[in-house]
Enzyme design. Structure first.
Site, PDB file in Angstrom:
ATOM      1  N   LYS A  10      11.769 -11.213  -1.216  1.00  0.00           N
ATOM      2  CA  LYS A  10      12.463  -9.960  -0.917  1.00  0.00           C
ATOM      3  C   LYS A  10      13.799 -10.233  -0.215  1.00  0.00           C
ATOM      4  O   LYS A  10      14.044 -11.353   0.259  1.00  0.00           O
ATOM      5  CB  LYS A  10      11.538  -9.085  -0.054  1.00  0.00           C
ATOM      6  CG  LYS A  10      10.253  -8.642  -0.767  1.00  0.00           C
ATOM      7  CD  LYS A  10       9.414  -7.749   0.152  1.00  0.00           C
ATOM      8  CE  LYS A  10       8.151  -7.254  -0.503  1.00  0.00           C
ATOM      9  NZ  LYS A  10       7.368  -6.362   0.397  1.00  0.00           N
ATOM     10  N   PHE A  58       6.990   6.118   4.303  1.00  0.00           N
ATOM     11  CA  PHE A  58       7.955   5.013   4.388  1.00  0.00           C
ATOM     12  C   PHE A  58       8.604   4.697   3.038  1.00  0.00           C
ATOM     13  O   PHE A  58       9.372   3.737   2.921  1.00  0.00           O
ATOM     14  CB  PHE A  58       7.281   3.749   4.950  1.00  0.00           C
ATOM     15  CG  PHE A  58       6.063   3.292   4.181  1.00  0.00           C
ATOM     16  CD1 PHE A  58       6.179   2.507   3.050  1.00  0.00           C
ATOM     17  CD2 PHE A  58       4.789   3.656   4.602  1.00  0.00           C
ATOM     18  CE1 PHE A  58       5.069   2.090   2.338  1.00  0.00           C
ATOM     19  CE2 PHE A  58       3.659   3.243   3.895  1.00  0.00           C
ATOM     20  CZ  PHE A  58       3.804   2.455   2.759  1.00  0.00           C
ATOM     21  N   ARG A  90      -1.768 -14.376  -3.407  1.00  0.00           N
ATOM     22  CA  ARG A  90      -1.984 -13.348  -2.367  1.00  0.00           C
ATOM     23  C   ARG A  90      -2.474 -13.996  -1.071  1.00  0.00           C
ATOM     24  O   ARG A  90      -2.101 -13.585   0.027  1.00  0.00           O
ATOM     25  CB  ARG A  90      -3.018 -12.311  -2.830  1.00  0.00           C
ATOM     26  CG  ARG A  90      -2.532 -11.352  -3.890  1.00  0.00           C
ATOM     27  CD  ARG A  90      -1.617 -10.270  -3.387  1.00  0.00           C
ATOM     28  NE  ARG A  90      -2.225  -9.263  -2.571  1.00  0.00           N
ATOM     29  CZ  ARG A  90      -1.656  -8.088  -2.276  1.00  0.00           C
ATOM     30  NH1 ARG A  90      -0.457  -7.777  -2.766  1.00  0.00           N
ATOM     31  NH2 ARG A  90      -2.247  -7.228  -1.509  1.00  0.00           N
ATOM     32  N   ARG A 107       3.727 -14.299   5.193  1.00  0.00           N
ATOM     33  CA  ARG A 107       4.088 -13.075   5.902  1.00  0.00           C
ATOM     34  C   ARG A 107       3.861 -13.212   7.411  1.00  0.00           C
ATOM     35  O   ARG A 107       4.636 -12.666   8.209  1.00  0.00           O
ATOM     36  CB  ARG A 107       3.292 -11.903   5.334  1.00  0.00           C
ATOM     37  CG  ARG A 107       3.781 -11.493   3.953  1.00  0.00           C
ATOM     38  CD  ARG A 107       2.824 -10.552   3.273  1.00  0.00           C
ATOM     39  NE  ARG A 107       3.423  -9.870   2.141  1.00  0.00           N
ATOM     40  CZ  ARG A 107       2.775  -9.000   1.379  1.00  0.00           C
ATOM     41  NH1 ARG A 107       1.502  -8.718   1.636  1.00  0.00           N
ATOM     42  NH2 ARG A 107       3.378  -8.411   0.376  1.00  0.00           N
ATOM     43  N   ASN A 121       8.272  -8.084   5.016  1.00  0.00           N
ATOM     44  CA  ASN A 121       7.291  -9.164   4.946  1.00  0.00           C
ATOM     45  C   ASN A 121       7.658 -10.266   3.946  1.00  0.00           C
ATOM     46  O   ASN A 121       6.800 -11.029   3.514  1.00  0.00           O
ATOM     47  CB  ASN A 121       5.893  -8.597   4.681  1.00  0.00           C
ATOM     48  CG  ASN A 121       5.869  -7.649   3.500  1.00  0.00           C
ATOM     49  OD1 ASN A 121       6.820  -7.598   2.726  1.00  0.00           O
ATOM     50  ND2 ASN A 121       4.785  -6.904   3.359  1.00  0.00           N
ATOM     51  N   HIS A 124       6.645 -10.399  -2.101  1.00  0.00           N
ATOM     52  CA  HIS A 124       5.733  -9.525  -2.832  1.00  0.00           C
ATOM     53  C   HIS A 124       4.899 -10.387  -3.767  1.00  0.00           C
ATOM     54  O   HIS A 124       5.412 -11.342  -4.352  1.00  0.00           O
ATOM     55  CB  HIS A 124       6.506  -8.510  -3.681  1.00  0.00           C
ATOM     56  CG  HIS A 124       5.647  -7.837  -4.711  1.00  0.00           C
ATOM     57  ND1 HIS A 124       4.889  -6.734  -4.426  1.00  0.00           N
ATOM     58  CD2 HIS A 124       5.380  -8.158  -6.015  1.00  0.00           C
ATOM     59  CE1 HIS A 124       4.204  -6.386  -5.511  1.00  0.00           C
ATOM     60  NE2 HIS A 124       4.488  -7.232  -6.486  1.00  0.00           N
TER      61      HIS A 124
HETATM   62  P1  IDP Z   1       1.339  -5.380  -0.636  1.00  0.00           P
HETATM   63  O1  IDP Z   1       2.822  -5.713  -0.662  1.00  0.00           O
HETATM   64  O2  IDP Z   1       0.583  -6.269   0.318  1.00  0.00           O
HETATM   65  O3  IDP Z   1       0.702  -5.316  -2.008  1.00  0.00           O
HETATM   66  P2  IDP Z   1       1.451  -2.473  -0.621  1.00  0.00           P
HETATM   67  O4  IDP Z   1       0.456  -1.545   0.009  1.00  0.00           O
HETATM   68  O5  IDP Z   1       1.495  -2.549  -2.113  1.00  0.00           O
HETATM   69  O6  IDP Z   1       1.202  -3.921   0.016  1.00  0.00           O
HETATM   70  O7  IDP Z   1       2.878  -2.058  -0.051  1.00  0.00           O
HETATM   71  C1  IDP Z   1       4.066  -2.516  -0.646  1.00  0.00           C
HETATM   72  C2  IDP Z   1       5.071  -2.828   0.448  1.00  0.00           C
HETATM   73  O8  IDP Z   1       5.354  -1.634   1.183  1.00  0.00           O
HETATM   74  C3  IDP Z   1       4.575  -3.810   1.512  1.00  0.00           C
HETATM   75  O9  IDP Z   1       4.685  -5.158   1.134  1.00  0.00           O
HETATM   76  C4  IDP Z   1       5.457  -3.457   2.691  1.00  0.00           C
HETATM   77  O10 IDP Z   1       6.773  -4.032   2.542  1.00  0.00           O
HETATM   78  C5  IDP Z   1       5.556  -1.929   2.558  1.00  0.00           C
HETATM   79  N1  IDP Z   1       4.512  -1.243   3.328  1.00  0.00           N
HETATM   80  C6  IDP Z   1       3.207  -1.092   3.012  1.00  0.00           C
HETATM   81  N2  IDP Z   1       2.541  -0.382   3.922  1.00  0.00           N
HETATM   82  C7  IDP Z   1       3.452  -0.046   4.863  1.00  0.00           C
HETATM   83  C8  IDP Z   1       3.368   0.716   6.079  1.00  0.00           C
HETATM   84  O11 IDP Z   1       2.310   1.229   6.489  1.00  0.00           O
HETATM   85  N3  IDP Z   1       4.525   0.848   6.779  1.00  0.00           N
HETATM   86  C9  IDP Z   1       5.714   0.312   6.368  1.00  0.00           C
HETATM   87  N4  IDP Z   1       5.839  -0.411   5.257  1.00  0.00           N
HETATM   88  C10 IDP Z   1       4.714  -0.588   4.496  1.00  0.00           C
HETATM   89 MG    MG Z   2       1.005  -3.973  -3.595  1.00  0.00          MG
END
Ligand code: IDP
Ligand code: MG
Length: 168
Positions: A10, A58, A90, A107, A121, A124
């Site tokens: 990212k 968000f 993952r 992360r 983080n 992805h």
């Molecule tokens: P993942 O990246 O671990 O698959 P997802 O739930 O798909 O997690 O969320 C995508 C991205 O959205 C995350 O990597 C993060 O950057 C952001 N994100 C997810 N949940 C939150 C939150 O509760 N607050 C702020 N950003 C979030």
């Molecule tokens: Mg995801």
């Protein structure tokens, strides 16, 4: 099971010069990189990529984050391929919330939560096979991937394209 998974480094990862570190960590998986490109992410691509999160509070910040509005306007997109690719990648990435992620995960080591509450983080990775297929097809065309991972078809197009003015 042989799988493919989409990885994005990212904009925060690129801005912090973490590309090498992150690729080194991913090489622990012994998976093959079968596609890679640097992408300037359009709003359309960002919104399609994160469509499942469109109702989250968000979402708008997340779109700006992945488009690079807070860092650099670029993302490195890769496809990793091999045995249990999705879970292996993952696992090395760690939990979504960088404060909850294992400190030896990518992360956990490189992520942070901004004062605005965005989870920056650094990486992805596709969560499951359906997400991987949808995401890989968003970010890559079949000719950009060196393995035949999904069925293709050939169509005739008549669109203009930019080519080098001189040379090959
Ligand atoms: P993942 O990246 O671990 O698959 P997802 O739930 O798909 O997690 O969320 C995508 C991205 O959205 C995350 O990597 C993060 O950057 C952001 N994100 C997810 N949940 C939150 C939150 O509760 N607050 C702020 N950003 C979030
Ligand atoms: Mg995801």
């Amino acid at each position: 099971m042989i799988q493919q998974t989409l990885v994005l480094i990212k904009p925060d990862g690129l801005k912090k010069s973490l590309t090498g570190n992150i690729l080194t960590r991913l090489s622990e998986t012994k998976l093959d990189i079968v596609a890679a490109r640097i992408v300037q992410v359009s709003r359309k691509l960002a919104e399609e990529h994160y469509i499942a999160l469109k109702d989250k509070p968000f979402f708008e910040d997340l779109i700006k984050y992945i488009m690079g509005e807070y860092h650099k306007k670029k993302v490195m997109a890769l496809v990793y391929w091999g045995d249990d690719a999705i879970e292996k990648v993952r696992k090395i990435c760690g939990a979504t919330n960088p404060e909850e992620a294992d400190s030896i995960s990518i992360r956990g080591a490189y992520g942070r939560i901004t004062t605005k509450g965005v989870y920056e983080n650094a990486i992805h990775a596709s969560a499951n096979m359906a997400d991987a297929e949808r995401e890989i097809k968003l970010w890559f065309g079949p000719d950009e991937i060196i393995e035949d991972i999904y069925p293709t078809k050939t169509v005739k197009t008549a669109c203009e394209k930019r080519v080098w003015e001189k040379g090959a």
